[in-house]
Every structure is written in structure tokens, then in C-alpha cells.
Motif scaffolding. Structure first.
Motif: not given
Ligand SMILES: [Zn+2]
Length: 408
Positions: A35-54, A75-82
């Protein structure tokens, strides 16, 4: 707090780990690599998500199936922020857009990231515009199509070797060409047609309008005009009116694409030309000049083209503006039969085309200190035209559907 709650919830869900392998886009098989972390900018603020990586050894590419499913790959912006960034950058500068994101949405996005995101979105929109043409029936008996061009300030590197209007023959701008379609069924107090609010659509880009006899396909701009005409049902309208200033490329294109359409020189432009001549002859702010211009404009309104031509001829020999205007009126007199157009209920003096250039292009791309690259200007032009034409939602739906489809 909301961001942390959602983050915890999303990170607790490891269902994106679907097994030791996952099909790669190259057709081979990628294997699970943790699992790999990545920080996204969302409408709620920054979120660091762990995702399965292949990771796929065959094409040496790694990816996260969840990013694809959420439309957040690369992308590092969520679709709503984009979406918010796209909409705000369509209307205001990147810097202002970044400030609005912070002030209205409470989402910090740097101006540079607004620029990158908006331009990427604009490129997608430009691509989408070229491929998706859904013809609509004409929304009124008479449809109007206007064409115009306006210079957009460019970075020096975009102008190397280009001829222009600067004293040394160089250029500071590139011309964006715009096509506008609208209806004018409404009437003002004097019974003159006025543009129907909300009926205007725009499409524009820095592209050529010249089709040579040897070319297999019409010019890029001719194809753009054609797509917009089909989209609006202009080609199907009972009565078609093409408006423009006197520029020859406009009428060549109109002859080529819409034979039989009524051609009208925008009265606003024509009067502007006469005003320029008056200034050139009598100097700015002179009473005589004002009187001269007013007389010519009345003659235009009354259809006395011969009187206009005669008055211009008097000055043509020793005044350049007068000579140019004489050529212009001579060439375009059939498109300046204003009394006849009025009788037919054809809209002639709306300034819609002129306003279109200001609204669609000038207000966003020609502000002080702005210098564009061609791809940047085209992307933001596409984004803005899409928004102003009321097409952003449709585009966004197609985009979301494509993202969801791609992740399956
Ligand atoms: Zn692969």
C-alpha cells in the motif's frame, strides 16, 4: 476533522487490494507491491490515502486501481476540487482563482497548480469539442453566426519570426478566431431584433482560417465553424445570417461553408470604421469630424451607400484611412444593405460579435501583464468557451462517465 474522519474511513477500506495480480493496461499482468500513501487536496482539505499499488514488470509501470476508479490517477486534486479550479479559472486569472479556492472553498491550491490543472482540463475540453458534436435542431427560425478575430498577448518565444503590426514589423500577439452563434427573436421598444439572453454559444482557438485550393480538408477554423454550426442547427435553420466585420477571410469562409446565407457587415463595426476616418481627417474630438461621421452613419442607416462612397472619395487620395474605408465599403456594399435587412427583421447592429470577442477572450486572456503560450491560450480559451456556452456540465458528465468506465 471531517477530512481526518473520511481519511480514516477510506484507509480502513483495503478492498482495492483485489489479490496478488491486477490486469495492466499493456495487456500483461501487474503484481501487488503493497500500500502506498499519497496526499490529495479535497474539498475537505488535505487527505493522505493509502492505496493498493500494483507494478507491471513488462511495461515498467506502477498504478493504483483506486485512483483510477476515483478519477484521480496522476492528479493530486480530487475531482470535485479539479472541477472548482476549472470553473473559477475559466472566469478569472490563475492567481485570483487560487485566492477564491482558499476564501470560498477553504482549499489551498497554489496559483501554479491552478494553472496546470485548468490548462490540462482545457486541453481535455478542446479534444472533447473536436470529437463530440451532437447536432441540435435550430432553436429559432433565424439563426445568427458571427466570426471575428482578436489579438492575444504572447510570450516572446511564441512570436519568433512572426510578422506583426509593431513598428519594427514584429508581433506581440497571435490572433484567436472566434465563432459565435445566437438567436434574436426578441424585439426592443422600436421593434428591432435583440439578442435572446442565454442563446449565445462560443468556440475559439488560435488557428488558420485560410483553405488553399490544394488543401484536401477545410482549414482548422473552418472545421471549428462547421462543428459549431451543426451543434446549433445553424445549417438547418430556416434563415441563416452570417455577421462579421469586413475581413475577407470571414466572407471567404461564409461563402465556402454556408452558401446562400445572408451576409451582413456588423453595423457596429461599419460605424466604427467611419468614426476612425473622421478622426483621421479632422483630428480627434473635432466638431467637424463628429458632424462628418454622423452624416455618414445616417447615410448608412438610410441605405445611401453611394453618398457614403462619394464622401469617402473626396478624401481618399490624400488620406489613408479614407482610402482604406472606401475599399472596405466598396467591397462590402452588398453586406451593408441595412434598410433592407431591417425590413426583413434581420439583426444588424448588436455588437454581439464584437462583445463576443471581449466576453469570451478579452476579459480573461487580455488582461495587463498576461503573456500566453499558444497551447496555454488555446486551453483556457476552450475552457472558457465551454463554460460560457453552458456546456461545462455536459462535458463533466462525459468525463466522469469515461473515468468510471476506464476503471472497470
Ligand atoms: Zn504493463
Amino acid at each position: 476533522m471531517a477530512a481526518r474522519a473520511v481519511e480514516r474511513r477510506l484507509n480502513a477500506d483495503a478492498s482495492d487490494h483485489v489479490g496478488p495480480t491486477f490486469p495492466c493496461r499493456c495487456g500483461k499482468t501487474a503484481r501487488y507491491a503493497g500500500r502506498r500513501p499519497k496526499t490529495f487536496t479535497t474539498v475537505l482539505g488535505e487527505m493522505t490515502l493509502l492505496r493498493a499499488y500494483y507494478y507491471c514488470d513488462d511495461c515498467a509501470t506502477g498504478f493504483c486501481p483506486r485512483d483510477r476508479a476515483l478519477g484521480m490517477e496522476g492528479a493530486s486534486l480530487s475531482p470535485a476540487v479539479t472541477r472548482m479550479v476549472g470553473l473559477s479559472a475559466a472566469m478569472v486569472s490563475f492567481q485570483e482563482s487560487a485566492e477564491l479556492m482558499g476564501e470560498l472553498a477553504g482549499v489551498p491550491v497554489a496559483a501554479k497548480q491552478v494553472e496546470r490543472t485548468a490548462e490540462a482540463l482545457g486541453r481535455e475540453i478542446a479534444q472533447d469539442e473536436q470529437t463530440v458534436v451532437e447536432p441540435q435542431p435550430p432553436s429559432a427560425p433565424t439563426l445568427y453566426l458571427g466570426m471575428d478575430g482578436t489579438g492575444v498577448p504572447m510570450r516572446a518565444s511564441e512570436l519568433v519570426g512572426r510578422q506583426g503590426k509593431q513598428p519594427d514589423g514584429s508581433s506581440k500577439t497571435r490572433e484567436v478566431k472566434l465563432v459565435t452563434v445566437w438567436t434574436a427573436e426578441g424585439r426592443d421598444d422600436e421593434g428591432m431584433p435583440v439578442r435572446d439572453p442565454g442563446s449565445v454559444t462560443y468556440s475559439a482557438a488560435i488557428e488558420s482560417a485560410a483553405t488553399r485550393d490544394t488543401d484536401a480538408a477545410p482549414s482548422d477554423f473552418a472545421q471549428r465553424v462547421n462543428r459549431e454550426a451543426r451543434r446549433r442547427g445553424f445549417d438547418q435553420a430556416r434563415r441563416r445570417v452570417v455577421l462579421g466585420d469586413g475581413a475577407p477571410w470571414i466572407w471567404n469562409l461564409a461563402d465556402e461553408q454556408f452558401p446562400g446565407a445572408i451576409q451582413v457587415v456588423d453595423l457596429f463595426h461599419a460605424k466604427g470604421h467611419l468614426w476612425d476616418v473622421a478622426k483621421a481627417i479632422y483630428g480627434a474630438g473635432s466638431d467637424l469630424g463628429e458632424q462628418w461621421a454622423k452624416q455618414r452613419r445616417d447615410e448608412l442607416d438610410e441605405g445611401k451607400i453611394d453618398s457614403v462612397l462619394a464622401a469617402l472619395r473626396v478624401h481618399a487620395e490624400h488620406n489613408d484611412e479614407a482610402r482604406k474605408c472606401l475599399d472596405y465599403v466598396t467591397r462590402n456594399q452588398n453586406r451593408m444593405r441595412y434598410p433592407q435587412f431591417r425590413e426583413q427583421g434581420v439583426c444588424t447592429s448588436t455588437g454581439v460579435v464584437e462583445a463576443g470577442c471581449k466576453t469570451a477572450i478579452g476579459t480573461r486572456l487580455k488582461r495587463s501583464g498576461m503573456h500566453w503560450t499558444v497551447p496555454g491560450a488555446d486551453a483556457i480559451t476552450a475552457l472558457r468557451c465551454c463554460k460560457l456556452s453552458g456546456r461545462f456540465e455536459d462535458f463533466w458528465e462525459r468525463r466522469s462517465a469515461a473515468e468510471t468506465g476506464a476503471s472497470r
